[in-house]
Design a protein around this motif. Structure first.
Motif, PDB file in Angstrom:
ATOM      1  N   PHE A 107      54.271  20.082  45.686  1.00  0.00           N
ATOM      2  CA  PHE A 107      53.804  19.120  44.682  1.00  0.00           C
ATOM      3  C   PHE A 107      54.002  17.738  45.304  1.00  0.00           C
ATOM      4  CE2 PHE A 107      53.809  16.703  40.723  1.00  0.00           C
ATOM      5  CZ  PHE A 107      52.951  17.406  39.900  1.00  0.00           C
ATOM      6  N   TYR A 108      53.019  17.302  46.097  1.00  0.00           N
ATOM      7  CA  TYR A 108      53.156  16.105  46.931  1.00  0.00           C
ATOM      8  C   TYR A 108      52.345  14.941  46.365  1.00  0.00           C
ATOM      9  CZ  TYR A 108      52.206  13.096  51.021  1.00  0.00           C
ATOM     10  OH  TYR A 108      52.050  12.031  51.871  1.00  0.00           O
ATOM     11  N   PRO A 109      53.008  13.937  45.781  1.00  0.00           N
ATOM     12  CA  PRO A 109      52.288  12.755  45.312  1.00  0.00           C
ATOM     13  C   PRO A 109      52.135  11.741  46.446  1.00  0.00           C
ATOM     14  CG  PRO A 109      54.578  12.668  44.577  1.00  0.00           C
ATOM     15  CD  PRO A 109      54.434  13.900  45.425  1.00  0.00           C
ATOM     16  N   LEU A 110      50.899  11.339  46.709  1.00  0.00           N
ATOM     17  CA  LEU A 110      50.630  10.406  47.802  1.00  0.00           C
ATOM     18  C   LEU A 110      50.715   8.969  47.286  1.00  0.00           C
ATOM     19  CD1 LEU A 110      49.759  10.025  50.783  1.00  0.00           C
ATOM     20  CD2 LEU A 110      47.410   9.887  49.931  1.00  0.00           C
ATOM     21  N   PRO A 125      47.017  10.359  43.850  1.00  0.00           N
ATOM     22  CA  PRO A 125      46.655  11.713  44.282  1.00  0.00           C
ATOM     23  C   PRO A 125      47.886  12.619  44.318  1.00  0.00           C
ATOM     24  CG  PRO A 125      45.695  10.060  45.744  1.00  0.00           C
ATOM     25  CD  PRO A 125      46.680   9.347  44.871  1.00  0.00           C
ATOM     26  N   ILE A 126      47.743  13.805  43.760  1.00  0.00           N
ATOM     27  CA  ILE A 126      48.800  14.811  43.825  1.00  0.00           C
ATOM     28  C   ILE A 126      48.235  16.019  44.554  1.00  0.00           C
ATOM     29  CG2 ILE A 126      50.353  16.306  42.528  1.00  0.00           C
ATOM     30  CD1 ILE A 126      50.361  14.268  40.290  1.00  0.00           C
ATOM     31  N   CYS A 127      48.900  16.398  45.645  1.00  0.00           N
ATOM     32  CA  CYS A 127      48.422  17.477  46.506  1.00  0.00           C
ATOM     33  C   CYS A 127      49.257  18.736  46.270  1.00  0.00           C
ATOM     34  CB  CYS A 127      48.500  17.056  47.971  1.00  0.00           C
ATOM     35  SG  CYS A 127      47.615  15.506  48.303  1.00  0.00           S
ATOM     36  N   LEU A 128      48.571  19.840  46.037  1.00  0.00           N
ATOM     37  CA  LEU A 128      49.229  21.078  45.635  1.00  0.00           C
ATOM     38  C   LEU A 128      49.010  22.194  46.641  1.00  0.00           C
ATOM     39  CD1 LEU A 128      47.984  21.192  41.919  1.00  0.00           C
ATOM     40  CD2 LEU A 128      50.043  20.048  42.798  1.00  0.00           C
ATOM     41  N   GLU A 129      49.987  23.076  46.702  1.00  0.00           N
ATOM     42  CA  GLU A 129      49.859  24.311  47.480  1.00  0.00           C
ATOM     43  C   GLU A 129      50.772  25.357  46.849  1.00  0.00           C
ATOM     44  OE1 GLU A 129      50.085  25.985  52.089  1.00  0.00           O
ATOM     45  OE2 GLU A 129      50.959  24.038  51.600  1.00  0.00           O
ATOM     46  N   ALA A 130      50.244  26.543  46.643  1.00  0.00           N
ATOM     47  CA  ALA A 130      51.035  27.644  46.075  1.00  0.00           C
ATOM     48  C   ALA A 130      50.157  28.883  46.019  1.00  0.00           C
ATOM     49  CB  ALA A 130      51.548  27.299  44.672  1.00  0.00           C
ATOM     50  N   SER A 146      47.924  13.078  36.511  1.00  0.00           N
ATOM     51  CA  SER A 146      46.975  12.339  37.341  1.00  0.00           C
ATOM     52  C   SER A 146      45.549  12.863  37.182  1.00  0.00           C
ATOM     53  CB  SER A 146      47.397  12.445  38.818  1.00  0.00           C
ATOM     54  OG  SER A 146      46.425  11.872  39.673  1.00  0.00           O
ATOM     55  N   SER A 147      44.598  11.956  37.411  1.00  0.00           N
ATOM     56  CA  SER A 147      43.184  12.348  37.422  1.00  0.00           C
ATOM     57  C   SER A 147      42.738  12.766  38.814  1.00  0.00           C
ATOM     58  CB  SER A 147      42.323  11.175  36.942  1.00  0.00           C
ATOM     59  OG  SER A 147      42.472  10.050  37.819  1.00  0.00           O
ATOM     60  N   LYS A 148      43.640  12.670  39.782  1.00  0.00           N
ATOM     61  CA  LYS A 148      43.288  12.983  41.173  1.00  0.00           C
ATOM     62  C   LYS A 148      44.207  14.095  41.689  1.00  0.00           C
ATOM     63  CE  LYS A 148      41.747   8.245  42.111  1.00  0.00           C
ATOM     64  NZ  LYS A 148      40.319   8.574  42.239  1.00  0.00           N
ATOM     65  N   VAL A 149      43.752  15.324  41.553  1.00  0.00           N
ATOM     66  CA  VAL A 149      44.543  16.491  41.962  1.00  0.00           C
ATOM     67  C   VAL A 149      43.791  17.227  43.068  1.00  0.00           C
ATOM     68  CG1 VAL A 149      45.599  18.651  41.223  1.00  0.00           C
ATOM     69  CG2 VAL A 149      45.538  16.683  39.659  1.00  0.00           C
ATOM     70  N   TYR A 150      44.491  17.504  44.160  1.00  0.00           N
ATOM     71  CA  TYR A 150      43.874  18.146  45.323  1.00  0.00           C
ATOM     72  C   TYR A 150      44.679  19.377  45.723  1.00  0.00           C
ATOM     73  CZ  TYR A 150      41.652  13.552  45.760  1.00  0.00           C
ATOM     74  OH  TYR A 150      40.962  12.392  45.511  1.00  0.00           O
ATOM     75  N   GLU A 151      43.993  20.380  46.208  1.00  0.00           N
ATOM     76  CA  GLU A 151      44.648  21.562  46.763  1.00  0.00           C
ATOM     77  C   GLU A 151      44.504  21.500  48.282  1.00  0.00           C
ATOM     78  OE1 GLU A 151      43.022  25.007  44.805  1.00  0.00           O
ATOM     79  OE2 GLU A 151      43.115  23.969  42.864  1.00  0.00           O
ATOM     80  N   LEU A 152      45.623  21.287  48.975  1.00  0.00           N
ATOM     81  CA  LEU A 152      45.611  21.127  50.425  1.00  0.00           C
ATOM     82  C   LEU A 152      46.617  22.070  51.064  1.00  0.00           C
ATOM     83  CD1 LEU A 152      45.572  17.233  50.882  1.00  0.00           C
ATOM     84  CD2 LEU A 152      43.625  18.783  50.833  1.00  0.00           C
ATOM     85  N   ASP A 153      46.213  22.691  52.167  1.00  0.00           N
ATOM     86  CA  ASP A 153      47.177  23.511  52.891  1.00  0.00           C
ATOM     87  C   ASP A 153      48.083  22.615  53.727  1.00  0.00           C
ATOM     88  OD1 ASP A 153      45.827  22.813  55.269  1.00  0.00           O
ATOM     89  OD2 ASP A 153      44.679  24.664  55.306  1.00  0.00           O
ATOM     90  N   GLY A 154      49.062  23.216  54.378  1.00  0.00           N
ATOM     91  CA  GLY A 154      50.066  22.442  55.095  1.00  0.00           C
ATOM     92  C   GLY A 154      49.501  21.572  56.195  1.00  0.00           C
TER      93      GLY A 154
END
Length: 253
Positions: A107-110, A125-130, A146-154
């Motif tokens: 749960f990575y907030p940029l 932006p909040i970047c998610l992985e799970a 947030s209105s800016k949610v992204y799914e990003l790998d490592g």
């Protein structure tokens, strides 16, 4: 959702405050320094602990927000909890958690955070992985913030973090160097604040390459030579000036 915050630094503080503000229940705050844990816990109506043996095992989400090199040690103490355990790091692989806990995520907030400066998460932006089921939970929570949610790998998250260092940490250091130059000549940093604000505003609506200004892009060698001579007593700044000027010239050749 019952949430445990593990950490009491800049990211942990702003995330805990924002989660509390949207109605989530912060049940516990952990820090090895009990005073720090208490300071944050009081703000979010949580209990404070400084020993992971006292962790609340009934929470749905555990957010590890500590220095990257401490994530593994904290995660090792959470191998008995059933809730989802996430970290907030941009550069740390998910495997550092998945190798130790039952359910793992990121749960990575940029954003750049400070304890004393409250921020709205609405456009952060909040970047998610799970894994998919846990991703559903994280999407729902992130969407409330947030209105800016992204799914990003490592790997993509590491690229983003590297770009963020260039976009945030390095420019801030350059502001500090600019202030150093100004102070040497009894000039106030306030004079350049409007310039900094306008530069930042322009890249909100343009790509940086399209709004570059200054002597390097103009090929104004005479001005650059004058600047370098003015920095003759600061060789480390001379080197930075030359390196960045050369980079601008190469980019815009």
């Amino acid at each position: 959702m019952r949430i445990v915050i593990l950490g009491s630094g800049n990211v942990a503080t702003q995330l805990a405050l924002s989660l509390k503000a949207i109605g989530e229940e912060i049940v516990q705050v952990y820090s090895p320094n009990l005073t720090n844990a208490n300071n944050l816990a009081e703000k979010v109506a949580a209990s404070a602990i400084s020993n992971l043996a006292a962790i609340n095992t009934k929470a749905e989400l555990y957010i590890i927000s500590v220095k990257d090199d401490a994530i593994s040690a904290v995660a090792a103490e959470l191998n008995h909890v059933n809730g989802l355990v996430v970290h907030t790091s941009g550069t740390t692989d998910l495997s550092i958690l998945s190798d130790q806990v039952k359910r793992a995520g990121v749960f990575y907030p940029l954003q750049t955070f400070s304890k004393s400066r409250n921020v709205s998460f609405r456009h952060i932006p909040i970047c998610l992985e799970a894994e998919e089921q846990d991703l559903i939970l994280l999407r729902e929570l992130a969407g409330k913030l947030s209105s800016k949610v992204y799914e990003l790998d490592g790997e993509k998250r590491k690229v983003l973090h590297l770009a963020a260092v260039f976009a945030c940490n390095f420019p801030n250091h350059l502001y500090a160097l600019a202030n150093q130059i100004l102070q040497q000549h009894n000039l106030d940093f306030d004079i350049v604040r409007p310039l900094i604000a306008e530069t930042a505003d322009k890249v909100m609506v343009n790509l940086p390459d399209n709004v570059q200004t200054g002597p390097a892009i103009r090929g104004d060698e005479r001005t650059m030579d004058k600047h370098l001579k003015m920095l003759s007593n600061l060789p480390e700044l001379q080197e930075i000036y030359q390196t960045l000027s050369n980079s601008i010239k190469i980019t815009h050749k």
